[in-house]
Design a protein around this motif. Structure first.
Motif, PDB file in Angstrom:
ATOM      1  N   GLN A 168       0.830  -1.208   0.000  1.00  0.00           N
ATOM      2  CA  GLN A 168       0.000   0.000   0.000  1.00  0.00           C
ATOM      3  C   GLN A 168       0.869   1.265   0.000  1.00  0.00           C
ATOM      4  O   GLN A 168       0.616   2.219  -0.740  1.00  0.00           O
ATOM      5  CB  GLN A 168      -0.923  -0.021   1.234  1.00  0.00           C
ATOM      6  N   ARG A 169       1.917   1.251   0.817  1.00  0.00           N
ATOM      7  CA  ARG A 169       2.828   2.408   0.883  1.00  0.00           C
ATOM      8  C   ARG A 169       3.571   2.570  -0.442  1.00  0.00           C
ATOM      9  O   ARG A 169       3.749   3.690  -0.932  1.00  0.00           O
ATOM     10  CB  ARG A 169       3.812   2.195   2.036  1.00  0.00           C
ATOM     11  N   LEU A 170       3.949   1.458  -1.037  1.00  0.00           N
ATOM     12  CA  LEU A 170       4.635   1.497  -2.333  1.00  0.00           C
ATOM     13  C   LEU A 170       3.715   2.120  -3.389  1.00  0.00           C
ATOM     14  O   LEU A 170       4.143   2.961  -4.190  1.00  0.00           O
ATOM     15  CB  LEU A 170       5.048   0.085  -2.749  1.00  0.00           C
ATOM     16  N   HIS A 171       2.457   1.707  -3.343  1.00  0.00           N
ATOM     17  CA  HIS A 171       1.447   2.265  -4.257  1.00  0.00           C
ATOM     18  C   HIS A 171       1.364   3.792  -4.107  1.00  0.00           C
ATOM     19  O   HIS A 171       1.335   4.538  -5.093  1.00  0.00           O
ATOM     20  CB  HIS A 171       0.104   1.580  -3.968  1.00  0.00           C
ATOM     21  N   GLU A 172       1.358   4.271  -2.873  1.00  0.00           N
ATOM     22  CA  GLU A 172       1.293   5.725  -2.642  1.00  0.00           C
ATOM     23  C   GLU A 172       2.533   6.430  -3.204  1.00  0.00           C
ATOM     24  O   GLU A 172       2.426   7.467  -3.859  1.00  0.00           O
ATOM     25  CB  GLU A 172       1.188   6.022  -1.142  1.00  0.00           C
ATOM     26  N   ILE A 173       3.695   5.856  -2.909  1.00  0.00           N
ATOM     27  CA  ILE A 173       4.942   6.502  -3.351  1.00  0.00           C
ATOM     28  C   ILE A 173       5.008   6.526  -4.881  1.00  0.00           C
ATOM     29  O   ILE A 173       5.320   7.550  -5.494  1.00  0.00           O
ATOM     30  CB  ILE A 173       6.178   5.772  -2.780  1.00  0.00           C
ATOM     31  N   ARG A 174       4.682   5.402  -5.505  1.00  0.00           N
ATOM     32  CA  ARG A 174       4.741   5.354  -6.967  1.00  0.00           C
ATOM     33  C   ARG A 174       3.678   6.229  -7.618  1.00  0.00           C
ATOM     34  O   ARG A 174       3.908   6.792  -8.685  1.00  0.00           O
ATOM     35  CB  ARG A 174       4.589   3.903  -7.441  1.00  0.00           C
ATOM     36  N   ALA A 213      -1.695   6.883 -11.854  1.00  0.00           N
ATOM     37  CA  ALA A 213      -2.552   6.156 -12.811  1.00  0.00           C
ATOM     38  C   ALA A 213      -1.778   5.325 -13.837  1.00  0.00           C
ATOM     39  O   ALA A 213      -2.232   5.128 -14.953  1.00  0.00           O
ATOM     40  CB  ALA A 213      -3.481   7.148 -13.527  1.00  0.00           C
ATOM     41  N   SER A 214      -0.604   4.865 -13.454  1.00  0.00           N
ATOM     42  CA  SER A 214       0.168   3.989 -14.344  1.00  0.00           C
ATOM     43  C   SER A 214       0.025   2.547 -13.866  1.00  0.00           C
ATOM     44  O   SER A 214      -0.347   2.304 -12.715  1.00  0.00           O
ATOM     45  CB  SER A 214       1.639   4.388 -14.312  1.00  0.00           C
ATOM     46  N   LYS A 215       0.360   1.612 -14.705  1.00  0.00           N
ATOM     47  CA  LYS A 215       0.415   0.214 -14.266  1.00  0.00           C
ATOM     48  C   LYS A 215       1.463   0.098 -13.148  1.00  0.00           C
ATOM     49  O   LYS A 215       1.241  -0.558 -12.135  1.00  0.00           O
ATOM     50  CB  LYS A 215       0.793  -0.697 -15.436  1.00  0.00           C
ATOM     51  N   TYR A 216       2.607   0.774 -13.375  1.00  0.00           N
ATOM     52  CA  TYR A 216       3.714   0.809 -12.414  1.00  0.00           C
ATOM     53  C   TYR A 216       3.261   1.148 -10.995  1.00  0.00           C
ATOM     54  O   TYR A 216       3.725   0.577 -10.020  1.00  0.00           O
ATOM     55  CB  TYR A 216       4.723   1.838 -12.928  1.00  0.00           C
ATOM     56  N   ALA A 217       2.309   2.089 -10.878  1.00  0.00           N
ATOM     57  CA  ALA A 217       1.869   2.564  -9.565  1.00  0.00           C
ATOM     58  C   ALA A 217       0.637   1.834  -9.040  1.00  0.00           C
ATOM     59  O   ALA A 217       0.238   2.045  -7.898  1.00  0.00           O
ATOM     60  CB  ALA A 217       1.594   4.059  -9.622  1.00  0.00           C
ATOM     61  N   SER A 218       0.033   0.969  -9.864  1.00  0.00           N
ATOM     62  CA  SER A 218      -1.240   0.358  -9.459  1.00  0.00           C
ATOM     63  C   SER A 218      -1.070  -0.530  -8.226  1.00  0.00           C
ATOM     64  O   SER A 218      -0.029  -1.148  -8.021  1.00  0.00           O
ATOM     65  CB  SER A 218      -1.796  -0.488 -10.609  1.00  0.00           C
ATOM     66  N   SER A 219      -2.107  -0.604  -7.413  1.00  0.00           N
ATOM     67  CA  SER A 219      -2.078  -1.441  -6.209  1.00  0.00           C
ATOM     68  C   SER A 219      -1.736  -2.875  -6.582  1.00  0.00           C
ATOM     69  O   SER A 219      -0.934  -3.538  -5.911  1.00  0.00           O
ATOM     70  CB  SER A 219      -3.451  -1.457  -5.532  1.00  0.00           C
ATOM     71  N   ARG A 220      -2.355  -3.332  -7.660  1.00  0.00           N
ATOM     72  CA  ARG A 220      -2.172  -4.721  -8.059  1.00  0.00           C
ATOM     73  C   ARG A 220      -0.710  -5.028  -8.404  1.00  0.00           C
ATOM     74  O   ARG A 220      -0.147  -6.036  -7.967  1.00  0.00           O
ATOM     75  CB  ARG A 220      -3.069  -4.977  -9.272  1.00  0.00           C
ATOM     76  N   CYS A 234       1.954  -3.305  -7.442  1.00  0.00           N
ATOM     77  CA  CYS A 234       2.784  -3.161  -6.247  1.00  0.00           C
ATOM     78  C   CYS A 234       2.702  -4.422  -5.387  1.00  0.00           C
ATOM     79  O   CYS A 234       3.722  -4.951  -4.928  1.00  0.00           O
ATOM     80  CB  CYS A 234       2.365  -1.931  -5.447  1.00  0.00           C
ATOM     81  N   ARG A 235       1.473  -4.897  -5.187  1.00  0.00           N
ATOM     82  CA  ARG A 235       1.264  -6.124  -4.411  1.00  0.00           C
ATOM     83  C   ARG A 235       2.029  -7.295  -5.038  1.00  0.00           C
ATOM     84  O   ARG A 235       2.741  -8.043  -4.370  1.00  0.00           O
ATOM     85  CB  ARG A 235      -0.253  -6.413  -4.359  1.00  0.00           C
ATOM     86  N   TYR A 236       1.906  -7.418  -6.369  1.00  0.00           N
ATOM     87  CA  TYR A 236       2.572  -8.504  -7.093  1.00  0.00           C
ATOM     88  C   TYR A 236       4.098  -8.445  -6.898  1.00  0.00           C
ATOM     89  O   TYR A 236       4.737  -9.424  -6.525  1.00  0.00           O
ATOM     90  CB  TYR A 236       2.211  -8.419  -8.584  1.00  0.00           C
ATOM     91  N   GLU A 237       4.673  -7.262  -7.121  1.00  0.00           N
ATOM     92  CA  GLU A 237       6.136  -7.140  -7.020  1.00  0.00           C
ATOM     93  C   GLU A 237       6.638  -7.413  -5.607  1.00  0.00           C
ATOM     94  O   GLU A 237       7.669  -8.060  -5.411  1.00  0.00           O
ATOM     95  CB  GLU A 237       6.596  -5.748  -7.488  1.00  0.00           C
ATOM     96  N   GLU A 244       6.436 -11.150  -4.830  1.00  0.00           N
ATOM     97  CA  GLU A 244       7.470 -11.891  -5.560  1.00  0.00           C
ATOM     98  C   GLU A 244       8.852 -11.653  -4.960  1.00  0.00           C
ATOM     99  O   GLU A 244       9.630 -12.579  -4.798  1.00  0.00           O
ATOM    100  CB  GLU A 244       7.478 -11.465  -7.045  1.00  0.00           C
ATOM    101  N   VAL A 245       9.148 -10.389  -4.655  1.00  0.00           N
ATOM    102  CA  VAL A 245      10.498 -10.098  -4.162  1.00  0.00           C
ATOM    103  C   VAL A 245      10.709 -10.725  -2.782  1.00  0.00           C
ATOM    104  O   VAL A 245      11.782 -11.237  -2.485  1.00  0.00           O
ATOM    105  CB  VAL A 245      10.808  -8.582  -4.189  1.00  0.00           C
ATOM    106  N   GLU A 246       9.650 -10.723  -1.966  1.00  0.00           N
ATOM    107  CA  GLU A 246       9.799 -11.332  -0.639  1.00  0.00           C
ATOM    108  C   GLU A 246       9.991 -12.842  -0.750  1.00  0.00           C
ATOM    109  O   GLU A 246      10.786 -13.428  -0.002  1.00  0.00           O
ATOM    110  CB  GLU A 246       8.618 -10.973   0.264  1.00  0.00           C
TER     111      GLU A 246
END
Lengths: 267, 267
Positions: free
Chosen positions: A202-208, A214-221, A223-226, A229-231
């Motif tokens: 959620q915080r990543l979504h806000e920062i992005r 309104a980009s795919k890059y910033a979307s909640s979905r 951010c959650r996915y990345e 995966e990284v964790e």
């Protein structure tokens, strides 16, 4: 309450220590640093200014670190509470060390004569090796920070360089890295230097969103996915990692230093 | 002499203050930071380790900043000199403020709840506006540092951002700028924000040689020429400036803050 941090040097010690002290109190404080106070005239000038301010308030104090006794006396004679931050501890430490304190030796935040400041190399290294810019230099790194875009890698690298002289490279983990199993090839041979950062989705979504709304890059979905995966990558590869969401860059950096057993290059 | 800096937080306050204190003494010191000491078990573990070390030396002391009285008691019972850095000053300040200290309020280097850390914006700004990269953003700058290549602009910009939340752009002065009289056009409209750095020509020659040996760029003659020219530019245009040769990045930054009347954005 207004607090002056007064010093014959940078006033950084007075600021850091004084602010830490003040953080114990639930009182609104306005602070003002007065660095490089080096002459009696300057001290008299400050005293005059403080005494003028004291005519209209009682809410004023001075925290000071000053070597010269004459200048110290001027500050201590101001019409307000004045605290010599080194005052109470110097003589017990003198006794413990069996050595007299030498006021003129004090230059805590200055350049050590004849000692090259390796932090500048470390800062240049962090800048040159930001965001996976130059993986060929990883051999030289003290640490390589991993994380998805905007999880705190760059400020942490710079803080480690500036404060500790640590050469910190950083490598962004992107969707491309999730398609193949395991670690990106360029990281495998440096596995012991790897440290992961993560962040709440959620915080990543806000920062992005702040950066690219309104980009795919910033979307909640996304951010959650990345983040998921990284964790799992960190867990699978047994890479130590830290969630930076609620931490300051100081906290992240000191935790990284401790967990990775890094030793400051700067003394 | 070995000195432990022990804290339930980042240990930055203990490090900064303890190191400043130790700089009064002409004694060789090895320091070790122990941050995030938060449980009695951790404190007992450290005490055990220290007491073991004390069997072979008497040259060991502990500087600590710890809120919890139970943990503090464990550290204080170590077989060595232990100094509570806040100890002597808290109660006089309580009296002056008329407010009781709240140990749990202390989080000097943590994130303030609900307060966005503007320093991250400032760091990103410094990175995006390094080396004249994006002059269109100068309107947003708190300060614009000028100087010839390798005179200290980048580390100073980053330090101002990281420590004070100041948005510092920087603009490299090159030979091209000396051919026309006066300031480069992009700088004219921001004249009040300009601050110059300079450096001794010999030192510049050494730094540039480390980067690009035997080049015209690094030659003594070229360094002398650029330094002379940039200093006359500063004088002609009445731009305040500073010689960075013998100064640490902390000293440069605090002098810049004071001379330009900049106010920290971070509290």
């Amino acid at each position: 309450m207004k607090v002056y941090f007064v010093s014959d040097g940078t006033a950084i010690t007075a600021e850091v220590f004084g602010s830490a002290m003040l953080s114990f109190f639930d009182v609104a404080v306005e602070t003002k640093s007065v660095p490089f106070l080096a002459t009696k005239d300057q001290a008299e000038g400050l005293k005059h200014q403080i005494n003028e301010e004291m005519k209209n308030t009682t809410g004023l104090m001075v925290f000071y670190t000053i070597s010269d006794a004459n200048i110290r006396n001027i500050i201590e004679s101001c019409d307000c509470h004045c605290y010599n931050l080194f005052g109470d501890l110097l003589s017990p430490i003198e006794q413990a060390l069996g050595v007299k304190a030498q006021p003129t030796a004090q230059k805590a935040h200055g350049m050590k004569e004849g000692v090259y400041d390796g932090r500048m190399d470390a800062v240049n290294y962090a800048l040159a090796n930001d965001d996976g810019a130059s993986v060929k230099n990883f051999a030289e790194a003290d640490i390589i920070l991993l994380g998805v875009s905007r999880s705190g890698k760059t400020p942490t690298s710079l803080y480690l360089a500036m404060q500790y002289g640590i050469k910190a490279a950083n490598y962004p983990i992107t969707e491309d890295d999730f398609s193949a199993p395991g670690l990106p090839r360029v990281l495998k041979e440096h596995k012991k230097k790897l440290y992961g950062l993560t962040i709440d989705a959620q915080r990543l979504h806000e920062i992005r969103t702040g950066r690219m709304a309104a980009s795919k890059y910033a979307s909640s979905r996304q951010c959650r996915y990345e983040v998921d995966e990284v964790e799992s990558l960190y867990r699978q590869e047994r890479i130590p990692f830290l969630n930076s969401t609620k931490l300051s860059v100081e906290e992240i950096s000191t935790k990284v230093m401790a967990e990775m057993n890094l030793v400051r290059h700067r003394q």
